[in-house]
Design a protein around this motif. Structure first.
Motif, short mmCIF file in Angstrom:
data_model
loop_
_atom_site.label_atom_id
_atom_site.label_comp_id
_atom_site.label_asym_id
_atom_site.label_seq_id
_atom_site.Cartn_x
_atom_site.Cartn_y
_atom_site.Cartn_z
N ALA A 171 44.36 36.68 -8.04
CA ALA A 171 44.83 35.21 -7.03
C ALA A 171 45.32 35.69 -5.88
O ALA A 171 46.13 36.80 -5.80
N ASP A 172 44.95 34.89 -4.79
CA ASP A 172 45.26 35.10 -3.67
C ASP A 172 46.72 34.62 -3.11
O ASP A 172 47.06 33.64 -2.57
N LEU A 173 47.72 35.65 -3.87
CA LEU A 173 48.99 35.08 -4.12
C LEU A 173 49.80 34.73 -2.77
O LEU A 173 50.38 33.93 -2.48
N LYS A 174 49.77 35.83 -1.91
CA LYS A 174 50.39 35.45 -0.56
C LYS A 174 49.73 34.33 0.23
O LYS A 174 50.84 33.32 0.61
N ASN A 175 48.61 33.99 0.38
CA ASN A 175 48.03 32.63 0.84
C ASN A 175 48.46 31.45 0.08
O ASN A 175 48.95 30.53 0.78
N ILE A 176 48.59 31.61 -1.28
CA ILE A 176 48.68 30.57 -1.99
C ILE A 176 50.27 30.05 -1.81
O ILE A 176 51.00 28.85 -1.79
N GLY A 177 51.05 31.22 -1.85
CA GLY A 177 52.58 31.08 -1.58
C GLY A 177 52.76 30.65 -0.14
O GLY A 177 53.56 29.60 -0.28
N ASP A 178 52.24 30.86 0.69
CA ASP A 178 52.46 30.24 1.96
C ASP A 178 51.94 28.75 2.36
O ASP A 178 52.43 28.05 2.81
N TYR A 179 50.90 28.68 1.48
CA TYR A 179 50.42 27.23 1.45
C TYR A 179 51.46 26.25 0.74
O TYR A 179 51.60 25.31 1.35
N LEU A 226 38.64 49.54 -9.00
CA LEU A 226 37.36 50.20 -8.62
C LEU A 226 37.19 49.49 -7.14
O LEU A 226 37.29 48.26 -7.13
N PRO A 227 36.74 50.38 -6.45
CA PRO A 227 36.34 49.85 -4.93
C PRO A 227 35.50 48.52 -4.65
O PRO A 227 35.47 47.64 -3.99
N GLU A 228 34.49 48.37 -5.91
CA GLU A 228 33.67 47.30 -6.01
C GLU A 228 34.07 45.94 -6.51
O GLU A 228 33.42 44.90 -6.39
N HIS A 229 35.33 46.06 -7.19
CA HIS A 229 35.99 44.96 -7.60
C HIS A 229 36.33 44.01 -6.31
O HIS A 229 36.64 44.16 -5.14
N GLN A 230 35.98 42.64 -6.60
CA GLN A 230 36.09 41.68 -5.51
C GLN A 230 37.37 41.70 -4.66
O GLN A 230 37.20 41.05 -3.52
N GLN A 231 38.39 41.70 -5.64
CA GLN A 231 39.76 41.67 -4.90
C GLN A 231 40.42 43.12 -4.89
O GLN A 231 41.70 42.96 -4.98
N HIS A 232 39.76 44.26 -4.73
CA HIS A 232 40.25 45.62 -4.79
C HIS A 232 41.39 45.77 -3.63
O HIS A 232 42.48 46.13 -3.89
N VAL A 233 41.06 45.24 -2.37
CA VAL A 233 41.92 45.34 -1.30
C VAL A 233 43.13 44.81 -1.32
O VAL A 233 44.16 45.09 -1.16
N LEU A 234 42.84 43.44 -1.94
CA LEU A 234 44.03 42.55 -2.11
C LEU A 234 45.06 43.02 -3.23
O LEU A 234 46.23 42.94 -2.94
N ALA A 235 44.43 43.45 -4.32
CA ALA A 235 45.44 44.03 -5.22
C ALA A 235 46.10 45.20 -4.92
O ALA A 235 47.32 45.28 -5.46
N LYS A 236 45.38 45.79 -4.02
CA LYS A 236 46.09 47.40 -3.50
C LYS A 236 47.27 46.84 -2.92
O LYS A 236 48.59 47.37 -2.80
N GLU A 237 47.25 45.84 -2.07
CA GLU A 237 48.46 45.42 -1.13
C GLU A 237 49.44 44.79 -1.86
O GLU A 237 50.57 44.91 -1.62
N LEU A 238 48.96 43.87 -3.12
CA LEU A 238 50.11 42.99 -3.79
C LEU A 238 50.90 43.84 -4.73
O LEU A 238 51.95 43.84 -4.85
N PHE A 239 50.09 45.01 -5.41
CA PHE A 239 50.59 45.69 -6.57
C PHE A 239 51.22 46.78 -6.45
O PHE A 239 51.13 47.68 -7.05
N ASN A 240 51.66 47.06 -5.17
CA ASN A 240 52.31 48.38 -4.83
C ASN A 240 51.42 49.68 -4.97
O ASN A 240 51.86 50.82 -5.50
N GLY A 241 50.32 49.47 -4.47
CA GLY A 241 49.18 50.57 -4.81
C GLY A 241 48.64 50.66 -6.09
O GLY A 241 47.89 51.68 -6.62
#
Ligand SMILES: *Cc1c(COP(=O)(O)O)cnc(C)c1O
Length: 412
Positions: free
Chosen positions: A163-171, A310-325
């Motif tokens: 989930a797009d947690l940071k943006n959902i939280g801000d919203y 996996l780099p091809e996962h649609q939320q790979h970059v988001l997940a890395k940011e959210l879950f402490n690597g």
């Protein structure tokens, strides 16, 4: 004393957060149902919320409070309320805070039993919109004047949508909406729930938090960052507490006391013991999940792998940011049509065919025919669950042995 790192603090929590008597390192399990008072005025004061204490263990006991203190601390929340299961925590939260005529927005990627429960809420006159929570715009598109709550999971199971947690939280924060997050998949060592502005957390303690497959439990954590004075579902009778305790008071009275899904004292003890190794287990599980996902992604018997690492996962970059690597302990995959799913699973030796997740043991199961069977083909398609999808919950075994087991079963 200087604050230690989270993994150290978890090990010493029971004796340092709760200060049990006589040098004990654990809070004693208290099995008393009733509590007597020398002066009946004290009994009255506890009933009326003017004094802290316990009157009857369906509502609270020293055992449940000890675990609540630890969980509130580690999730950086203000209050925690424990329940007999994760589902009890979710249903008590919804029943105590919602009323007929309210609208809620819920992720369409949900734990199957939560989806089933929320479908039942519709029969009680609650209006529900299911949305794809990987993009906050989908939330903004359905919010109405009577929207009371937004509910999602951090990493969905089995599709691993993040989930797009940071943006959902801000919203939610800028629109005064209550943001409830099921962070069963990403307890405190992975996600800083406060940083994404979650207001209430629900966690199944049965999963990663306890970890050993020997106890059920759930919790609601109030993060202390929601203005309950603007929430018009608070009963008049509970309005006499501190503003930040309004939500928790109602959850404890209407949710825990009236519904009665109380955590047993012995269960609280088992959960706090499991919690001591949460950090170490979770790191090992995430490491194993990454290695196994990489192995499966390159195997020619496997056509698809869903894992946020996996780099091809649609939320790979988001997940890395959210879950402490890290990327969590669940992955799903599909086999080439030439391999029979049942034969493959039956050929596994160490990996167990079982439902449940977050266990020390690596577990596997086909999902459409089991945990999402009751949801039917339409809901499954909406959730991204194909008929041949297989879910794995990684355990703490050596990754080489997990990969070895998969390899031999794929070549049967
Ligand atoms: C298991 C689970 C629950 C329910 O927890 P129980 O303790 O089994 O009742 C809720 N949410 C998620 C994400 C889960 O995985």
């Amino acid at each position: 004393m200087k604050r230690k790192k989270l993994d150290s603090e978890l090990v010493h929590a029971d004796r340092q957060v709760n200060l049990p008597q006589s040098g004990a390192v654990h809070e004693a399990s208290n099995n008393s149902v009733l509590f007597h008072f020398d002066d009946v005025a004290d009994l009255e004061a506890v009933f009326q919320g003017k004094k802290n204490g316990h009157v009857y263990s369906r509502s609270s006991s020293s055992s449940s409070v000890a675990l609540q203190n630890i969980l509130a601390k580690f999730e950086s929340g203000k209050y925690a309320t424990v329940f007999s299961t994760g589902m009890a925590a979710i249903s008590a939260l919804m029943f105590s805070l919602l009323k007929s005529g309210d609208h809620i927005v819920v992720s369409k990627f949900l734990f199957g039993n939560t989806r089933s429960f929320i479908d039942s809420l519709m029969r009680f006159g609650i209006d529900v919109d299911y949305i794809d929570t990987t993009k906050v715009d989908n939330l903004a598109a359905v919010v109405k004047h009577n929207t009371k709550m937004v509910f999602c999971e951090s990493i969905a199971n089995p599709g691993t949508q993040v989930a797009d947690l940071k943006n959902i939280g801000d919203y939610c924060a800028s629109n005064s909406l209550l943001f409830v997050l099921d962070n069963t998949m990403t307890p405190c060592v992975l996600l800083d729930a406060k940083a994404v502005k979650a207001n209430l957390l629900t966690t199944s303690l049965t999963k990663y938090v306890s970890g050993h497959g020997n106890v059920l439990g759930g919790v609601v954590v109030d993060m202390g960052n929601f203005d309950w004075t603007g929430f018009d579902n608070i009963y008049d009778v509970y309005k006499n507490v501190e503003p930040d305790a309004l939500g928790t008071t109602q959850i404890r009275k209407k949710g825990l006391r009236d519904i009665g899904a109380t955590l047993a004292a012995q269960s609280a003890h088992l959960i706090s013991t499991g919690l001591e190794t949460l950090s170490m287990r979770m790191m090992k599980i995430c490491e194993n999940a990454l290695k196994v996902s990489q192995f499966l992604a390159t195997h020619n018997g496997v056509t698809k792998v869903l894992y946020p690492g996996l780099p091809e996962h649609q939320q790979h970059v988001l997940a890395k940011e959210l879950f402490n690597g890290n990327f969590g302990g669940i992955l799903s995959f599909e086999l080439d049509a030439s391999i029979d799913v049942r034969s493959f699973i039956n050929a596994l030796d160490m990996i167990l065919s079982a439902t449940h997740l977050g266990d020390n043991r690596t577990l596997i199961l086909p999902v459409a025919s089991t945990i999402f069977y009751e949801n039917g083909p339409e809901q499954r398609e909406e959730m991204g669950i194909s008929d041949t999808l297989i879910r794995m919950s990684l355990g703490i075994e050596n990754a080489d042995d997990i990969i070895q087991d998969l390899t031999q079963a794929l070549h049967m």
